[in-house]
Design an enzyme around this catalytic site. Structure first.
Site, mmCIF file in Angstrom:
data_model
loop_
_atom_site.group_PDB
_atom_site.id
_atom_site.type_symbol
_atom_site.label_atom_id
_atom_site.label_comp_id
_atom_site.label_asym_id
_atom_site.label_seq_id
_atom_site.Cartn_x
_atom_site.Cartn_y
_atom_site.Cartn_z
ATOM 1 N N CYS A 13 -34.677 28.045 -82.431
ATOM 2 C CA CYS A 13 -35.860 28.697 -81.831
ATOM 3 C C CYS A 13 -37.088 27.790 -81.958
ATOM 4 O O CYS A 13 -37.918 27.725 -81.063
ATOM 5 C CB CYS A 13 -36.126 30.023 -82.525
ATOM 6 S SG CYS A 13 -36.572 29.857 -84.263
ATOM 7 N N ASN A 72 -39.707 34.559 -75.194
ATOM 8 C CA ASN A 72 -38.626 34.367 -76.151
ATOM 9 C C ASN A 72 -37.602 33.403 -75.558
ATOM 10 O O ASN A 72 -37.725 32.971 -74.405
ATOM 11 C CB ASN A 72 -37.989 35.728 -76.463
ATOM 12 C CG ASN A 72 -37.197 35.714 -77.755
ATOM 13 O OD1 ASN A 72 -37.093 34.699 -78.445
ATOM 14 N ND2 ASN A 72 -36.630 36.856 -78.099
ATOM 15 N N HIS A 101 -38.503 33.710 -86.908
ATOM 16 C CA HIS A 101 -38.237 33.336 -85.513
ATOM 17 C C HIS A 101 -39.462 32.629 -84.938
ATOM 18 O O HIS A 101 -40.594 32.960 -85.270
ATOM 19 C CB HIS A 101 -37.911 34.601 -84.708
ATOM 20 C CG HIS A 101 -37.335 34.353 -83.341
ATOM 21 N ND1 HIS A 101 -36.462 33.308 -83.070
ATOM 22 C CD2 HIS A 101 -37.500 35.015 -82.170
ATOM 23 C CE1 HIS A 101 -36.131 33.348 -81.794
ATOM 24 N NE2 HIS A 101 -36.733 34.375 -81.230
ATOM 25 N N GLN A 154 -31.371 29.964 -76.200
ATOM 26 C CA GLN A 154 -30.975 29.030 -77.266
ATOM 27 C C GLN A 154 -29.524 29.231 -77.675
ATOM 28 O O GLN A 154 -28.953 28.394 -78.389
ATOM 29 C CB GLN A 154 -31.895 29.195 -78.479
ATOM 30 C CG GLN A 154 -31.729 30.501 -79.221
ATOM 31 C CD GLN A 154 -32.770 30.731 -80.295
ATOM 32 O OE1 GLN A 154 -33.907 31.050 -79.995
ATOM 33 N NE2 GLN A 154 -32.398 30.550 -81.547
#
Lengths: 233, 120
Positions: free
Chosen positions: A25, A195, A168, A19
């Site tokens: 996120c 992630n 997150h 990102q």
């Protein structure tokens, strides 16, 4: 429930993305869950556009005045699913590539929808139910407190102390019965988390965190999405 | 743990101070050299460059603070490995730019997932 499960083994997870220094996120978590749901509905794995969410999704949380999805300034996966439902779906990554900024205008092209949401649900703080929904509906969009992730390199993270305030958004893709933790000579059942910080972070872009006590709030914001069975145009 | 946990409220953690000994100066030097060495490795591994010497020196300072943070995270999270990552030259607020989750008040209209069987 299987003791170990990983959607990567079943072809439902795209490559790890990055990102960049943009608080987007939430869009990676949303797109990652919809990629898995689309795969379950159609058998095709398509990388979906986070940039469309960053540029076009300004959906607001009906419960909270002013809490609207806002590009690099943050958002929520449930409101992003709501936007995607209303907009008709997401385009492919290749058709609407990620730029890592939110200064562009919305360039959504309805004729190029690749995946559509049929519905989405919120799952309670129950690890068996989270695991069951993961196995049944595919990768899940989850929130987490990322404080230990800044210095994380590998292994099963299981901090003694970790806040449960979530900051997150990531994708839950699997779980394992036990990961050998050399330092403590203990097996830790863990969640497998995709992630969006690139493959040169963590375990090739992935994070493992122990299961069992909502560590870092990992069980407290979980949503699943179901996709329509449409082939990408 | 309370000593270490105080890190999370931004105080300098009151870890027991090392007994000052005549080789204390060497320890400090070692630590400094160590940090410089790690910083050199960090810059080459993650392709980091800084526009000015001031920026470089500032980032080295942030890096040292993050080395200590990694050490504390290792203490608090011994079943994982913590250390130098691509974010080791960022302050906590700069690191926040890589997150982006808003606070959630569960939307009333959000559908609750039906309870699924979990045995067999």
């Amino acid at each position: 429930l299987p003791t170990d499960f990983d959607w990567r083994d079943h072809g439902a997870v795209t490559e790890v993305k990055d990102q960049g220094s943009c608080g987007s996120c939430w869009s990676f978590s949303t797109a990652g869950a919809l990629e898995g749901a689309h795969y379950l509905a159609t058998g095709e794995l398509v990388s979906l556009s986070e940039q469309q969410l960053v540029d076009c999704d300004h959906e607001c949380d009906p419960q909270e005045y002013g809490a609207c999805d806002s590009g690099c300034n943050g958002g929520l996966m449930t409101t992003a699913f709501e936007y995607t439902l209303k907009a008709g779906g997401l385009q492919r990554e290749v058709d609407y590539p990620y730029t890592g900024t939110d200064r562009g205008t919305c360039k959504f092209d309805k004729t190029k929808i690749a995946a559509s949401v049929s519905n989405f649900s919120v799952i309670g703080v129950d690890e068996d139910q989270i695991a069951a929904n993961l196995v049944k509906h595919g990768p899940l969009a989850i929130g987490i407190n990322a404080i230990f992730m800044q210095t994380y390199m590998k292994g099963v993270s299981c901090p003694y102390i970790c806040g449960k305030n979530l900051d997150h958004g990531v994708v839950l893709v699997g779980y394992g019965a036990a990961g050998y933790a050399p330092i403590r000579f203990k097996d830790k059942p863990f969640w497998i988390i995709k992630n969006s910080w690139g493959a040169n972070w963590g375990e090739e872009g992935y994070y493992r965190i122990c299961r069992g006590r909502n560590v870092c709030g990992v069980d407290s914001m979980v949503s699943s999405v179901a996709a329509l069975n449409i082939k990408s145009q | 743990l309370s000593a270490v946990a105080s890190d999370f409220i931004g105080e300098e953690d009151p870890l027991i101070r090392q007994v000052v000994s005549d080789d204390a100066a060497d320890d400090t030097d070692d630590h400094l050299l160590n940090a410089e060495h790690h910083f050199t490795l960090f810059k080459s591994k993650f392709g980091k460059t800084y526009a000015t010497q001031e920026e470089h020196d500032y980032r080295l300072g942030v890096f040292k603070t993050n080395l200590r943070r990694a050490k504390r995270h290792q203490l608090l999270d011994p079943t994982a490995e913590h250390g130098v990552t691509k974010f080791s030259d960022l302050t906590p607020s700069e690191f926040g730019q890589y997150l982006g989750l808003k606070k959630l008040k569960l939307p009333a209209d959000a559908q609750k997932a039906p309870i699924l069987p979990t045995n067999d």
